[in-house]
Design a protein around this motif. Structure first.
Motif, PDB file in Angstrom:
ATOM      1  N   THR A   7     -17.233  34.295 -35.449  1.00  0.00           N
ATOM      2  CA  THR A   7     -17.584  33.617 -34.225  1.00  0.00           C
ATOM      3  C   THR A   7     -18.976  32.700 -34.367  1.00  0.00           C
ATOM      4  OG1 THR A   7     -18.927  35.259 -32.899  1.00  0.00           O
ATOM      5  CG2 THR A   7     -16.696  35.367 -32.678  1.00  0.00           C
ATOM      6  N   ARG A   8     -18.918  31.508 -33.843  1.00  0.00           N
ATOM      7  CA  ARG A   8     -19.990  30.674 -34.250  1.00  0.00           C
ATOM      8  C   ARG A   8     -20.288  30.257 -32.687  1.00  0.00           C
ATOM      9  NH1 ARG A   8     -17.377  26.919 -38.713  1.00  0.00           N
ATOM     10  NH2 ARG A   8     -17.371  28.683 -40.594  1.00  0.00           N
ATOM     11  N   GLY A   9     -21.637  30.805 -32.292  1.00  0.00           N
ATOM     12  CA  GLY A   9     -22.081  30.090 -30.916  1.00  0.00           C
ATOM     13  C   GLY A   9     -21.231  30.335 -29.693  1.00  0.00           C
ATOM     14  N   LEU A  10     -20.408  31.667 -29.710  1.00  0.00           N
ATOM     15  CA  LEU A  10     -19.708  31.803 -28.691  1.00  0.00           C
ATOM     16  C   LEU A  10     -20.487  32.042 -27.357  1.00  0.00           C
ATOM     17  CD1 LEU A  10     -16.592  31.897 -28.738  1.00  0.00           C
ATOM     18  CD2 LEU A  10     -16.848  34.324 -28.792  1.00  0.00           C
ATOM     19  N   VAL A  11     -20.041  31.090 -26.249  1.00  0.00           N
ATOM     20  CA  VAL A  11     -20.474  31.355 -25.161  1.00  0.00           C
ATOM     21  C   VAL A  11     -19.345  31.317 -23.826  1.00  0.00           C
ATOM     22  CG1 VAL A  11     -22.017  29.880 -23.417  1.00  0.00           C
ATOM     23  CG2 VAL A  11     -22.697  29.871 -25.479  1.00  0.00           C
ATOM     24  N   ASP A  22     -24.198  32.814 -26.749  1.00  0.00           N
ATOM     25  CA  ASP A  22     -24.581  32.192 -28.263  1.00  0.00           C
ATOM     26  C   ASP A  22     -24.218  33.361 -29.143  1.00  0.00           C
ATOM     27  OD1 ASP A  22     -25.109  30.529 -29.903  1.00  0.00           O
ATOM     28  OD2 ASP A  22     -27.252  30.789 -29.707  1.00  0.00           O
ATOM     29  N   SER A  24     -22.863  34.540 -32.402  1.00  0.00           N
ATOM     30  CA  SER A  24     -22.626  34.410 -33.820  1.00  0.00           C
ATOM     31  C   SER A  24     -22.309  35.715 -34.597  1.00  0.00           C
ATOM     32  CB  SER A  24     -23.319  33.387 -34.456  1.00  0.00           C
ATOM     33  OG  SER A  24     -23.510  32.236 -33.926  1.00  0.00           O
ATOM     34  N   SER A  58     -17.770  27.660 -24.710  1.00  0.00           N
ATOM     35  CA  SER A  58     -18.085  26.928 -25.776  1.00  0.00           C
ATOM     36  C   SER A  58     -18.268  27.534 -27.124  1.00  0.00           C
ATOM     37  CB  SER A  58     -19.493  25.907 -25.737  1.00  0.00           C
ATOM     38  OG  SER A  58     -20.677  26.929 -25.704  1.00  0.00           O
ATOM     39  N   GLY A  59     -18.207  27.060 -28.323  1.00  0.00           N
ATOM     40  CA  GLY A  59     -18.366  27.980 -29.620  1.00  0.00           C
ATOM     41  C   GLY A  59     -16.862  27.957 -30.164  1.00  0.00           C
ATOM     42  N   GLN A  60     -16.763  28.793 -31.164  1.00  0.00           N
ATOM     43  CA  GLN A  60     -15.516  28.672 -32.068  1.00  0.00           C
ATOM     44  C   GLN A  60     -15.421  30.205 -32.516  1.00  0.00           C
ATOM     45  OE1 GLN A  60     -16.747  26.138 -35.483  1.00  0.00           O
ATOM     46  NE2 GLN A  60     -14.518  25.194 -35.211  1.00  0.00           N
ATOM     47  N   ASP A  67      -9.449  28.114 -37.240  1.00  0.00           N
ATOM     48  CA  ASP A  67      -9.935  28.026 -36.100  1.00  0.00           C
ATOM     49  C   ASP A  67      -8.792  28.659 -35.085  1.00  0.00           C
ATOM     50  OD1 ASP A  67     -10.757  27.570 -33.412  1.00  0.00           O
ATOM     51  OD2 ASP A  67     -11.952  25.674 -34.140  1.00  0.00           O
ATOM     52  N   THR A  69      -9.531  29.458 -31.658  1.00  0.00           N
ATOM     53  CA  THR A  69     -10.380  29.205 -30.450  1.00  0.00           C
ATOM     54  C   THR A  69      -9.537  28.915 -29.395  1.00  0.00           C
ATOM     55  OG1 THR A  69     -12.220  28.030 -31.878  1.00  0.00           O
ATOM     56  CG2 THR A  69     -12.534  28.578 -29.395  1.00  0.00           C
TER      57      THR A  69
END
Lengths: 250, 345, 284
Positions: A7-11, A22, A24, A58-60, A67, A69
């Motif tokens: 996960t990248r910067g998951l919010v 956030d 990751s 937000s985030g991936q 991806d 998401t």
């Protein structure tokens, strides 16, 4: 090599509340990764984001570098992300045989097959037997699920997820509520999961975490607090203060 | 030894697909009524039609857990399509049947997207709303449907060009029974397939079904459409065999009646609709003789009592009893012999 | 135009009194009670019988039109309904339809299938001319009575102890139980009052809606629309939904008589598809 799940910067925000902040996170291929944290740390939200029950603010989310998401929940399962539930989510009126058979034939695309009788395909039957043996369900394959002992239901819970042949298996407190007598069988089964399945374990039980995991992430207030090997985390004074202190307080 | 276990597993798994002795006997009895009860063909025909309608409801209620109070929409549409075709000179019953099933399926597909959302109550109301709208349409389009007077002049050609629909209902009953049987076999097959299994899983626990990777909504849309086609066929059979269609085919009480029929027989094992239809018709005959006007009261009482006596527990009890007798009859009791398989491993 | 609006409002207010009990029971116990209309019918028949057989004046019959269905509701709730709260919606639907059918047949048997006519007192007959608008006296009376009821209900719900407990129970039954609120008792009382209000509505509406044994089925869909379209979290939603439904129905029947029913059903489907929680419910 790329992590199997990332996960990248998951919010995720609910109104004014930030449940996931956030995050990751990386799950390495073949990893045995535990996610711990005090109650209300956002573990369940995180799982729901991964599996597609919730959509992140937000985030991936990347599964094998792709991806996912915004993919629908069932698509993620077909891409290789399976989960178990903290509270059993089984089919009470079906037998373990039917339940596993369902999951196996769904994976093989059989759910659209409306003409052939379930079980008429050799490879499906073979795989059901394999899974039933692995999860010690052979003796009770033809019982109604609602009549099974709790420990067996817990095993079936994992078996169903396993039957969709996941690359990533999310285990949500697999041992929760299992009586002592049945506990050993369950833990041994979890420990014997094949290495080509990467496991993310969400757990309260520290014994299980320390015996099973090779890496641990600590989630506090929706954010990743720290991450490391079992030794690093268990010796981290900050973790003791935040997490273990909290659990003593509980 | 290994293959032995796997054969056992396969045998248990395909059990649903095999025909038991009791099932074959059931259908033989049905065929026997065609030969041995010639003076009862009119009522038997009605029973077969109600049974098909109830079977259709069983597909969505018993196998997918959708409570619908508007199932008459499909029945009525099928009846009108078949009736109007026959009135306009296309009297071939099989063409009428196919057209009715198709029309109902299209309506089912179109409305499934509306019905399959929200809670039980919203589902129920949207389905009911669809049926009410259709009833209004039929009422207003009197130039086509005959409105409140009903559709007159329905002339159905002989079946396969050979069998005239007679006043004793023999051709009608044979026709309805055949259609019922064919559609039953199809439904039985579908429900024994992985697709049918996935439907049962959705009914039991949609959350988990999704977590296995089952596209829940798509599966429900398919079964809703299929059930609509079945209901449409039942409507067509009614229109063709009594050669008349009235607004009654779309009425609310039809949706309620069919639910009662299914509940009497028990939902979720396909025979419930047929057994329910037989019991329902016999009751109706008997009770209407007692108090012709107040049949409605007895329906109501039966419904209330069925629920208060805990329908589900009764059904599951009846089912275990049934299984036990069926197994005894066939001498093929085949639970996975637990001790043996355990030893083999 | 304004007359239609006025009639629509009267009709809507009437629908609200008829259906508000259903909305609350639906929200409180998630119980699908299709038999709500039977209680309304009972109220209507109480008034009709008292007036036509015993010559009791219209206004004096109204308390009975409330009390009889209310007590019937209380007895049925305590004996039958309460066993079904935990059962499936299918069971609830079957059970309440069964009750409706029995009520219809019973009324048909005892009273006959014809319309019941109610002779309103002369001071409620005719129309008055207010500021150039033709206003039916009886409809003004209905608006006044229902308006008072709405205010009283709102007051009870928001200002009294019982009201706050009821709202707590609707919000979350388990939490309410945990707080020591006797949810079972609250539900019995609510059910009784809801049934009584339905009966009162049935009596008031006999003149406008008509009264015959098929009443519960004919208006079932209207009551359900009020409850589902309005949402069940407060009484404001059902109230607005009732007004909307009343005005739309009256206007529809007046302007596009051939499409009257379509308008209502289509609107219902559209609303339920777009907002399954109800038009005025808080999105969850």
């Amino acid at each position: 090599m790329a992590p199997v799940l990332e996960t990248r910067g998951l919010v995720k925000r609910f109104g004014g509340l930030t449940a996931t902040n956030d995050v990751s996170f990386r799950l390495e291929r073949g990893g045995r990764h535990a996610l711990i944290g005090p109650n209300g740390a956002g573990k369940t939200t995180f799982i729901n984001l991964l599996t597609g029950v919730l959509t992140p603010t937000s985030g991936q989310i990347l599964l094998e570098g792709k991806d996912v998401t915004h993919s629908r929940a069932e698509l993620r399962v077909r891409r290789g992300l399976a989960r178990t539930f903290q509270i059993n989510q089984l089919f009470p009126a079906m037998t373990p045989l039917e339940t596993i058979g369902l999951a196996v034939s769904e994976r093989m695309g059989g759910g659209r097959d409306w003409w052939r009788v379930t079980g008429s395909k050799r490879e499906i039957v073979d795989e059901i037997v394999d899974i039933a043996r692995r999860f010690h369900l052979m003796d009770i394959l033809d019982e109604r699920t609602s009549n099974l002992a709790y420990g067996k239901q817990r095993l079936l819970e994992i078996a169903v997820a396993f039957a969709s042949r996941p690359k990533v298996l999310l285990l949500d407190e697999p041992a929760a509520g299992v009586p002592e007598a049945e506990r050993h069988e369950l833990l041994a089964t979890v420990a014997a999961l094949p290495r080509d399945v990467s496991v993310l374990l969400i757990e309260h039980d520290m014994d299980l975490v320390f015996s099973f995991a090779d890496r641990i992430s600590v989630l506090v207030n929706g954010a990743l607090f720290t991450e490391g090997t079992v030794e690093e985390v268990s010796n981290d004074p900050k973790v003791k203060a935040v997490y273990l202190g909290e659990s003593v307080y509980e | 030894m290994k293959s032995h276990t796997e054969d056992d597993v396969r045998r248990v798994l395909t059990r649903r697909g095999r025909w038991g002795f009791s099932e074959i006997a059931f259908w033989l009895v049905a065929v026997a009524t065609l030969v041995f009860m010639p003076d009862r063909h009119l009522i038997l025909n009605e029973i077969a039609i109600i049974a098909l309608f109830a079977l259709s409801l069983d597909l969505i209620l018993g196998y997918a857990g959708i409570v619908s109070l508007g199932h008459a929409a499909f029945f009525g549409l099928g009846a009108y399509v078949a009736g109007i075709l026959a009135q306009q000179g296309i009297g071939n019953p099989l063409i009428g049947l196919a057209a009715a099933a198709l029309a109902a399926a299209i309506l089912g597909l179109a409305t499934s997207f509306l019905v399959l959302r929200g809670s039980d109550l919203t589902k129920l109301m949207v389905a009911l709303g669809v049926a009410l709208i259709l009833g209004e349409v039929a009422n207003r389009m009197a130039w086509l449907t005959g409105g409140a007077d009903g559709l007159q002049g329905v002339n159905v050609s002989p079946l396969l060009g050979l069998f005239e629909f007679d006043m004793f209902g023999t051709t009608a009953y044979a026709y309805s029974l055949t259609v019922l049987f064919v559609l039953f076999v199809l439904a039985r097959r579908v429900m024994a397939s992985p697709y049918g299994l996935s439907l049962r899983s959705i009914r039991d626990n949609p959350l988990r079904a999704r977590a296995i990777g089952i596209p829940v909504n798509r599966r429900l849309v398919v079964i809703y459409t299929l059930a609509a086609a079945y209901a449409g066929s039942a409507g067509a059979l009614l229109a063709q065999t009594i050669q008349f269609v009235s607004l009654d085919v779309l009425a609310f009480h039809r949706s309620a009646d069919v639910m009662l029929v299914l509940v009497i027989g028990g939902a979720g094992y396909l025979y419930g609709g047929i057994i329910g239809a037989v019991v329902f018709k016999i009751l109706q005959d008997y009770l209407s003789d007692l108090t012709p006007q107040y049949w409605l009261f007895w329906i109501g009482l039966i419904l209330v009592l069925l629920v208060l006596m805990d329908r589900e527990r009764m059904v599951s009890k009846a089912r275990t009893l049934w299984k036990r007798t069926a197994n005894r009859l066939t001498h093929r009791a085949e639970p996975l012999a637990t001790t043996r398989t355990a030893r083999e491993i | 135009m304004l007359t239609i609006l006025f009639d629509g409002v009267a009709y809507g207010m009437l629908l609200f009194v008829l259906a508000c009990g259903l909305a609350v029971t639906l929200g409180l116990m998630n119980f699908v009670n299709l038999a709500h209309g039977a209680f309304a019918m009972a109220g209507g028949y109480v008034t009709a019988v008292l007036m036509n057989r015993y010559g009791i004046p219209f206004l004096l019959t109204l308390p009975f039109a409330f009390l009889v269905p209310s007590l019937t509701g209380l007895v049925l709730e305590r004996t039958l309904y309460k066993r079904l709260y935990t059962r499936s919606h299918l069971d609830q639907v079957l059970f309440s339809i069964g009750l409706v059918f029995m009520a219809i047949a019973a009324i048909d048997y005892s009273m006959g299938s014809q319309q019941q006519l109610i002779q309103l007192p002369t001071w409620l007959l005719g129309r008055a001319d207010v500021l150039g608008i033709q206003i039916g006296r009886y409809r003004s009376f209905i608006i006044a009575v229902c308006g008072i009821l709405v205010v009283v209900l709102q007051f009870i719900l928001t200002k009294t102890r019982f009201g706050s407990r009821l709202r707590a129970a609707v919000d979350d039954r388990r939490v309410a139980c945990g707080l020591g609120i006797n949810v079972s008792m609250i539900f019995a009382v609510t059910f009784a009052v809801g049934s009584g209000l339905a009966g009162l509505g049935g009596a008031l509406g006999a003149e406008i809606l008509g009264l015959d044994p098929t009443f519960p089925l004919k208006f079932m869909i209207y009551f359900l629309i009020v409850a589902t379209v309005g949402g069940t979290t407060s009484i404001t939603g059902p109230f607005l939904a009732s007004l909307l439904l009343g005005i739309a129905d009256v206007a529809g029947k007046y302007y596009v008589p051939s499409f009257g029913a379509f308008v209502i059903y289509t609107l219902m489907i559209v609303v339920l598809v777009l907002r399954p929680q109800g038009l005025f419910a808080r999105a969850r």
